[in-house]
Scaffold this motif. Structure first.
Motif, PDB file in Angstrom:
ATOM      1  N   VAL A  78       0.502  -1.378  -0.146  1.00 11.15           N
ATOM      2  CA  VAL A  78       0.332  -0.186   0.351  1.00 11.15           C
ATOM      3  C   VAL A  78       0.645   1.369  -0.187  1.00 11.15           C
ATOM      4  O   VAL A  78       1.763   1.248   0.818  1.00 11.15           O
ATOM      5  CB  VAL A  78      -1.008  -0.055   1.082  1.00 11.15           C
ATOM      6  CG1 VAL A  78      -1.157   1.500   0.827  1.00 11.15           C
ATOM      7  CG2 VAL A  78      -1.424  -1.368   1.098  1.00 11.15           C
ATOM      8  N   TYR A  79       0.547   2.370  -1.004  1.00 16.47           N
ATOM      9  CA  TYR A  79       1.419   3.237  -0.757  1.00 16.47           C
ATOM     10  C   TYR A  79       0.165   4.674  -0.285  1.00 16.47           C
ATOM     11  O   TYR A  79      -0.621   4.921  -0.099  1.00 16.47           O
ATOM     12  CB  TYR A  79       1.528   3.771  -2.027  1.00 16.47           C
ATOM     13  CG  TYR A  79       1.867   2.442  -2.955  1.00 16.47           C
ATOM     14  CD1 TYR A  79       2.058   1.714  -3.593  1.00 16.47           C
ATOM     15  CD2 TYR A  79       3.517   2.325  -2.920  1.00 16.47           C
ATOM     16  CE1 TYR A  79       2.111   0.522  -4.236  1.00 16.47           C
ATOM     17  CE2 TYR A  79       4.521   1.238  -3.751  1.00 16.47           C
ATOM     18  CZ  TYR A  79       3.498   0.685  -3.804  1.00 16.47           C
ATOM     19  OH  TYR A  79       4.153  -0.186  -5.147  1.00 16.47           O
ATOM     20  N   LEU A  80       0.877   5.663   0.290  1.00 17.63           N
ATOM     21  CA  LEU A  80       0.539   7.026   0.988  1.00 17.63           C
ATOM     22  C   LEU A  80       1.414   8.033  -0.343  1.00 17.63           C
ATOM     23  O   LEU A  80       2.785   7.890   0.500  1.00 17.63           O
ATOM     24  CB  LEU A  80       1.220   7.100   1.680  1.00 17.63           C
ATOM     25  CG  LEU A  80       0.939   8.258   2.765  1.00 17.63           C
ATOM     26  CD1 LEU A  80      -1.058   8.929   2.616  1.00 17.63           C
ATOM     27  CD2 LEU A  80       0.634   8.321   4.414  1.00 17.63           C
ATOM     28  N   GLN A  81       0.651   8.355  -1.156  1.00 14.10           N
ATOM     29  CA  GLN A  81       1.744   9.258  -1.888  1.00 14.10           C
ATOM     30  C   GLN A  81       1.267  10.597  -1.215  1.00 14.10           C
ATOM     31  O   GLN A  81       0.257  11.345  -1.484  1.00 14.10           O
ATOM     32  CB  GLN A  81       1.319   9.456  -3.599  1.00 14.10           C
ATOM     33  CG  GLN A  81       1.936  10.629  -4.162  1.00 14.10           C
ATOM     34  CD  GLN A  81       3.059  10.687  -4.798  1.00 14.10           C
ATOM     35  OE1 GLN A  81       3.792   9.331  -4.595  1.00 14.10           O
ATOM     36  NE2 GLN A  81       4.158  11.870  -4.058  1.00 14.10           N
ATOM     37  N   MET A  82       2.163  11.694  -0.789  1.00 15.69           N
ATOM     38  CA  MET A  82       1.890  12.995  -0.062  1.00 15.69           C
ATOM     39  C   MET A  82       2.582  14.148  -0.595  1.00 15.69           C
ATOM     40  O   MET A  82       3.639  14.202  -1.415  1.00 15.69           O
ATOM     41  CB  MET A  82       2.475  13.234   1.698  1.00 15.69           C
ATOM     42  CG  MET A  82       2.216  11.962   2.193  1.00 15.69           C
ATOM     43  SD  MET A  82       2.436  11.849   3.689  1.00 15.69           S
ATOM     44  CE  MET A  82       4.762  11.636   3.514  1.00 15.69           C
ATOM     45  N   ASN A  83       2.077  14.965  -1.409  1.00  8.41           N
ATOM     46  CA  ASN A  83       2.750  15.848  -2.443  1.00  8.41           C
ATOM     47  C   ASN A  83       1.880  17.741  -1.585  1.00  8.41           C
ATOM     48  O   ASN A  83       1.543  17.402   0.150  1.00  8.41           O
ATOM     49  CB  ASN A  83       1.213  16.705  -3.408  1.00  8.41           C
ATOM     50  CG  ASN A  83       1.514  14.890  -3.860  1.00  8.41           C
ATOM     51  OD1 ASN A  83       2.664  14.244  -4.395  1.00  8.41           O
ATOM     52  ND2 ASN A  83       0.902  14.299  -4.955  1.00  8.41           N
TER      53      ASN A  83
END
Length: 118
Positions: A78-83
């Motif tokens: 699972v990924y958490l892309q944080m921008n």
């Protein structure tokens, strides 16, 4: 099951990071996957969730529009892309999982530190 969170680090405000949560020992495809974070001297905060099967996502207001959760069940990750990161996003980020229909978090990862400098 072991959950291994990784990808944290030091980034300037406005930057991006992608966290990963990899599982070993059991498939994650049967679980809803959740990200939490905990800043120093603060309570743990729910960040967001992605459901199994449909992959529906839900986010805390504080990260909505900036963070994106995704999952790759083939990779058991699972990924958490944080921008558009902000200093207030500084925290240890944890992944966990929950079997639908239950109210308990089944397993926890060890956390990965994210530090956002101003």
């Amino acid at each position: 099951v072991q959950l291994q969170a990784s990808g944290g680090g030091l980034v300037q405000a406005g930057g991006s990071l992608r966290l990963s949560c990899a599982a070993s020992g059991r498939t994650l495809s049967t679980y809803n996957m959740i990200w939490f974070r905990q800043a120093l001297r603060k309570e743990r905060e729910w960040v967001g969730e992605i459901t199994r099967r449909s992959g529906s996502t839900y986010y805390a207001d504080s990260v909505k529009g900036r963070f994106t959760i995704s999952r790759d069940d083939a990779k058991n990750t699972v990924y958490l892309q944080m921008n558009s990161l902000k200093p207030e996003d500084t925290a240890v980020y944890y992944c966990t999982c929950m079997m639908p229909g239950t109210t308990e978090y089944a397993y926890w990862g060890q956390g990965t530190q994210v530090t956002v400098s101003s």
